[in-house]
Design a protein around this motif. Structure first.
Motif, mmCIF file in Angstrom:
data_model
loop_
_atom_site.group_PDB
_atom_site.id
_atom_site.type_symbol
_atom_site.label_atom_id
_atom_site.label_comp_id
_atom_site.label_asym_id
_atom_site.label_seq_id
_atom_site.Cartn_x
_atom_site.Cartn_y
_atom_site.Cartn_z
ATOM 1 N N LEU A 75 -40.509 -84.924 20.383
ATOM 2 C CA LEU A 75 -39.374 -84.032 20.589
ATOM 3 C C LEU A 75 -38.953 -83.909 22.043
ATOM 4 O O LEU A 75 -37.767 -83.872 22.360
ATOM 5 N N LEU A 76 -39.933 -83.792 22.920
ATOM 6 C CA LEU A 76 -39.632 -83.434 24.306
ATOM 7 C C LEU A 76 -39.224 -84.645 25.137
ATOM 8 O O LEU A 76 -39.675 -85.766 24.899
ATOM 9 N N VAL A 134 -37.598 -72.962 31.939
ATOM 10 C CA VAL A 134 -37.554 -71.978 30.857
ATOM 11 C C VAL A 134 -38.767 -71.996 29.923
ATOM 12 O O VAL A 134 -39.059 -70.987 29.288
ATOM 13 N N LEU A 178 -41.982 -72.552 30.737
ATOM 14 C CA LEU A 178 -43.150 -71.984 31.428
ATOM 15 C C LEU A 178 -44.469 -72.695 31.091
ATOM 16 O O LEU A 178 -45.528 -72.064 31.027
ATOM 17 N N SER A 179 -44.406 -73.994 30.865
ATOM 18 C CA SER A 179 -45.613 -74.747 30.511
ATOM 19 C C SER A 179 -46.280 -75.413 31.705
ATOM 20 O O SER A 179 -47.494 -75.539 31.737
ATOM 21 N N VAL A 207 -47.505 -75.034 34.541
ATOM 22 C CA VAL A 207 -47.964 -74.101 35.574
ATOM 23 C C VAL A 207 -49.116 -74.660 36.393
ATOM 24 O O VAL A 207 -49.960 -75.394 35.907
ATOM 25 N N TYR A 209 -48.945 -68.048 38.866
ATOM 26 C CA TYR A 209 -48.667 -69.451 38.572
ATOM 27 C C TYR A 209 -47.340 -69.892 39.175
ATOM 28 O O TYR A 209 -46.350 -69.172 39.125
ATOM 29 N N GLY A 263 -37.620 -66.351 24.980
ATOM 30 C CA GLY A 263 -38.731 -67.184 25.434
ATOM 31 C C GLY A 263 -38.400 -68.656 25.557
ATOM 32 O O GLY A 263 -39.278 -69.466 25.860
ATOM 33 N N VAL A 280 -49.234 -62.572 34.041
ATOM 34 C CA VAL A 280 -49.267 -63.922 34.625
ATOM 35 C C VAL A 280 -49.232 -64.992 33.542
ATOM 36 O O VAL A 280 -48.915 -66.143 33.808
ATOM 37 N N GLY A 281 -49.542 -64.622 32.313
ATOM 38 C CA GLY A 281 -49.525 -65.596 31.225
ATOM 39 C C GLY A 281 -50.876 -66.254 31.056
ATOM 40 O O GLY A 281 -51.826 -65.987 31.796
ATOM 41 N N ASN A 282 -50.951 -67.117 30.052
ATOM 42 C CA ASN A 282 -52.216 -67.765 29.716
ATOM 43 C C ASN A 282 -52.498 -68.937 30.636
ATOM 44 O O ASN A 282 -51.582 -69.536 31.199
ATOM 45 N N PRO A 283 -53.790 -69.292 30.772
ATOM 46 C CA PRO A 283 -54.110 -70.477 31.567
ATOM 47 C C PRO A 283 -53.601 -71.748 30.878
ATOM 48 O O PRO A 283 -53.443 -71.761 29.657
ATOM 49 N N PRO A 284 -53.326 -72.788 31.656
ATOM 50 C CA PRO A 284 -52.912 -74.048 31.047
ATOM 51 C C PRO A 284 -54.126 -74.778 30.443
ATOM 52 O O PRO A 284 -55.248 -74.465 30.840
ATOM 53 N N ARG A 338 -50.736 -74.994 28.207
ATOM 54 C CA ARG A 338 -49.989 -74.006 27.434
ATOM 55 C C ARG A 338 -49.090 -74.627 26.380
ATOM 56 O O ARG A 338 -48.466 -73.895 25.600
ATOM 57 N N LEU A 339 -48.945 -75.911 26.417
ATOM 58 C CA LEU A 339 -47.974 -76.557 25.523
ATOM 59 C C LEU A 339 -48.497 -77.915 25.104
ATOM 60 O O LEU A 339 -49.055 -78.647 25.923
ATOM 61 N N GLU A 362 -47.279 -81.228 22.371
ATOM 62 C CA GLU A 362 -46.320 -81.721 21.392
ATOM 63 C C GLU A 362 -46.986 -81.939 20.041
ATOM 64 O O GLU A 362 -48.157 -82.316 19.971
ATOM 65 N N VAL A 375 -43.285 -78.439 18.955
ATOM 66 C CA VAL A 375 -44.200 -78.123 20.051
ATOM 67 C C VAL A 375 -45.030 -76.900 19.676
ATOM 68 O O VAL A 375 -44.575 -76.018 18.966
ATOM 69 N N ILE A 409 -47.913 -69.505 25.797
ATOM 70 C CA ILE A 409 -47.496 -69.094 27.144
ATOM 71 C C ILE A 409 -48.136 -67.749 27.482
ATOM 72 O O ILE A 409 -48.549 -67.512 28.613
ATOM 73 N N GLN A 454 -45.799 -64.548 29.771
ATOM 74 C CA GLN A 454 -45.639 -64.494 31.230
ATOM 75 C C GLN A 454 -44.275 -63.878 31.538
ATOM 76 O O GLN A 454 -43.246 -64.356 31.075
#
Lengths: 299, 333
Positions: free
Chosen positions: A66-67, A267, A269-270, A272, A280, B34, B65-69, B71-72, B74, B79, B83, B86
């Protein structure tokens, strides 16, 4: 001020393969080519675009994967409004993109991110690159050398078969150092081995400019030189080691970082990277080029 | 590009949507919380004023601050994200983020998330008089935080408590974002509407996991994540279908309603085009939101607006309201 990014349908102008898994793709990308600055990147869809159909607009030929994929801009041919990307066909997305052929249309978003920053008065840059990480440095070297800045190149690769972007540097580099991990091209070792010597010789020399370079690493010892800054891109361990050596030598260091990226424009926020204060930074928006002390490269 | 259809400019289509309490959107297409930050990033690619509404990133009382990586990751046509909300916290969002959107004049819906019903109440109270804020979306369905989040979205009584608390402190329209990670989304939809919600939005992400087989552990740092993108679209369309059915016999006071749902549903989940959006509308959504597709193609949300208009013209539809839930009335083959 960095130009606003554009979404463009770009025609593939060239597709070349190098060695076992590198490829360069050329794209006619109009304003992206005109506006791109060294260190910036584009997000490219790995599938070609389909023409508009049945009342709904042009879409990617597949949503899987997708990305888009981020690529540093490797070279720019301003006259032809072409950009070149250097890819490594290792993951699924990049292997799909590597099947592109000239004439196909790909959706490109860019230029994105903060570029390398060169301060007025800087006279000599050292580019430290590893593997596919040489891509933004080749663009940087070409641009900054054209502005009259001396550029020393130090590139490292796994072996002779994975040397990429090296030939291009001969046109503008003041000095060049090539290393491979197995010694099959250039000198055997890591870029940090050579970097240590270059910085040590620089720190013991007060007035010197490099005039003759070493093309392959087998030549004479590094020419003493004082670097105004180091620009680095490559594997995380290399960046971290480079940043530490630069700090010890008191040379400003900018690193181009890489992280899994979802959108490329701030947008999702991945992508980081931790800052020293625990917050971050976003690689896509705050980077990809950071002053090395801005981010924790081991994070 | 061939265009065989002639588009009559003489017959404008009414795309407006009434979300309740005076919040009328010019068109049914909004951003999904988001996936679009606070507007400035997306404004580089599209004219935000052409959106039905802009729904901002989930905002909490205190900065996160959000979660540690990582975070994403595929997944097939999708996906999985973690996150962890954050965000800079409500004070900075009000002071630094909302003014940008308010200046544009696009209706701003602020998505809020709390750890307790009281926190939702405090967030809503702070937003009540903020210039430019047109509505509040209660995030009771985030799978990526320890406290609150999906907990509220999986329990009809807790969800109702959150809504009732917020209802008392704001006159703004209240939208409740529902989780699909429940046995019957209709129960949740009815519960929040009876507690005072003006509209529901669905779906938030589906909980999921991807495992790195080489390292023999989950890819995401927190293990679990929320799945979005085209992969979930048929699942999400069905959830909207179910919610529409459930709300068709529920009105805001909890009594018997008509055949059609009076409570607007905002449908989302894997929308990449107007065609996708129309599925949600036909299943019962009065409005739609574009989320993950924005990552891939930031202009999607506006393409959906123009595509819906074009579809209506092609089919002789004067008002989009004719299409809302129409697939229910057509019956099944």
């Amino acid at each position: 001020m960095v130009a606003a990014p554009q979404l463009q349908d770009a025609v593939v102008t060239r597709m070349e393969r190098h060695g076992s898994h590198f490829f360069t793709i050329g794209l006619r990308a109009g304003s992206i080519a005109r506006q791109a600055e060294p260190g910036q990147f584009v997000m490219i869809a790995v599938h070609p675009q389909l023409a508009a159909d049945s009342g709904f607009l042009a879409i990617s030929s597949s949503w899987d994967p997708l990305l888009r994929r981020p690529f540093s801009i490797y070279r720019v041919n301003s006259a032809e409004e072409e950009i070149f990307l250097l890819g490594q066909a290792t993951g699924r997305g990049s292997r799909i993109l590597a099947a592109a052929v000239p004439g196909q249309v790909y959706s490109v978003l860019g230029p994105l991110g903060r570029p390398f920053r060169v301060e007025p008065g800087w006279k000599h840059l050292l580019l430290v690159g590893g593997g596919a990480g040489v891509a933004p440095l080749v663009f940087a070297g070409e641009r900054f050398a054209a502005r009259g800045i001396a550029v020393t190149v130090l590139f490292g690769f796994r072996n002779a078969g994975s040397v990429i972007g090296w030939e291009a540097t001969s046109a503008w580099a003041t000095s060049r150092y090539l290393v491979t991990e197995d010694g099959s091209a250039g000198k055997k070792g890591l870029v940090t081995d050579v970097l240590r010597r270059l910085l040590a010789s620089a720190s013991t020399t007060t007035t010197s400019t490099s005039s003759s370079g070493c093309d392959c690493g087998h030549g004479p010892a590094p020419t003493p030189a004082r670097f105004d800054a180091i620009l680095a891109c490559g594997p995380a361990v290399m960046l971290k080691a480079t940043a530490e050596l630069a700090r010890a030598a008191g040379v400003p260091c900018q690193v181009s970082a890489e992280r899994t990226m979802g959108c490329g424009f701030g947008v999702c926020l991945s992508c980081v990277l931790p800052r020293p204060d625990g917050s971050y930074a976003l690689v896509c928006q705050d980077g990809p080029v950071f002053a090395s002390e801005e981010v924790d490269l081991s994070g | 590009m061939r265009r065989r259809r002639s588009i009559s400019l003489a017959s404008p289509v009414d795309l407006s949507v009434d979300l309740g309490r005076g919040l009328i959107l010019a068109n049914p297409v909004m951003t999904a919380s988001g996936t679009c930050g606070y507007g400035e990033e997306l404004a580089r690619f599209i004219d935000l004023r052409q959106l039905g509404a802009f729904v901002v990133k989930g905002t909490t009382l205190h900065p996160r601050v959000g979660n540690p990586p990582p975070r994403l990751v595929e997944t097939p046509a999708g996906v999985l994200n973690s996150i962890g909300l954050q965000n800079p916290g409500i004070d900075r969002v009000i002071a630094e983020k909302i003014p940008f959107l308010a200046r544009l004049g696009v209706p701003v819906i602020v998505n809020i998330a709390g750890d307790t019903p009281a926190e939702y109440g405090e967030l809503a109270a702070r937003l009540d008089k903020v210039s430019g804020v047109a509505g509040i979306e209660l995030n009771i369905s985030c799978p990526n935080v320890e406290k609150g989040g999906m907990l509220f979205g999986a329990d009809p009584q807790l969800a109702a408590e959150v809504v009732a608390t917020v209802r008392q402190v704001t006159r703004l329209p209240v939208i409740v974002k529902l989780s699909p990670n429940v046995t019957d989304i209709g129960i949740m939809a009815r519960a929040v509407v009876q507690a005072g919600a003006d509209a529901v939005s669905l779906v938030n992400t589906y909980t999921g996991m991807v495992i790195d087989v080489e390292r023999r552990r989950p890819v995401l740092a927190r293990g679990v994540g929320g799945l979005s993108g085209p992969a979930i679209r048929p699942l999400a369309v069905y959830q909207v279908w179910q919610a529409y059915r459930a709300l068709s016999d529920t009105d805001r006071e909890g009594g018997g309603g008509g055949e059609r749902s009076k409570v607007p549903i905002i449908g989302m989940g894997g929308i990449t085009s107007a065609r996708d959006a129309l599925e949600f509308i036909l299943a019962g959504a009065s409005a739609v939101a574009v989320g993950t597709a924005t990552f891939v193609r930031p202009v999607t949300v506006l393409e959906v607006v123009s595509g819906i208009r074009e579809y209506c013209q092609r089919h002789g539809i004067r008002s989009l309201r004719q299409l809302v839930g129409a697939a229910h009335r057509e019956g099944l083959a």
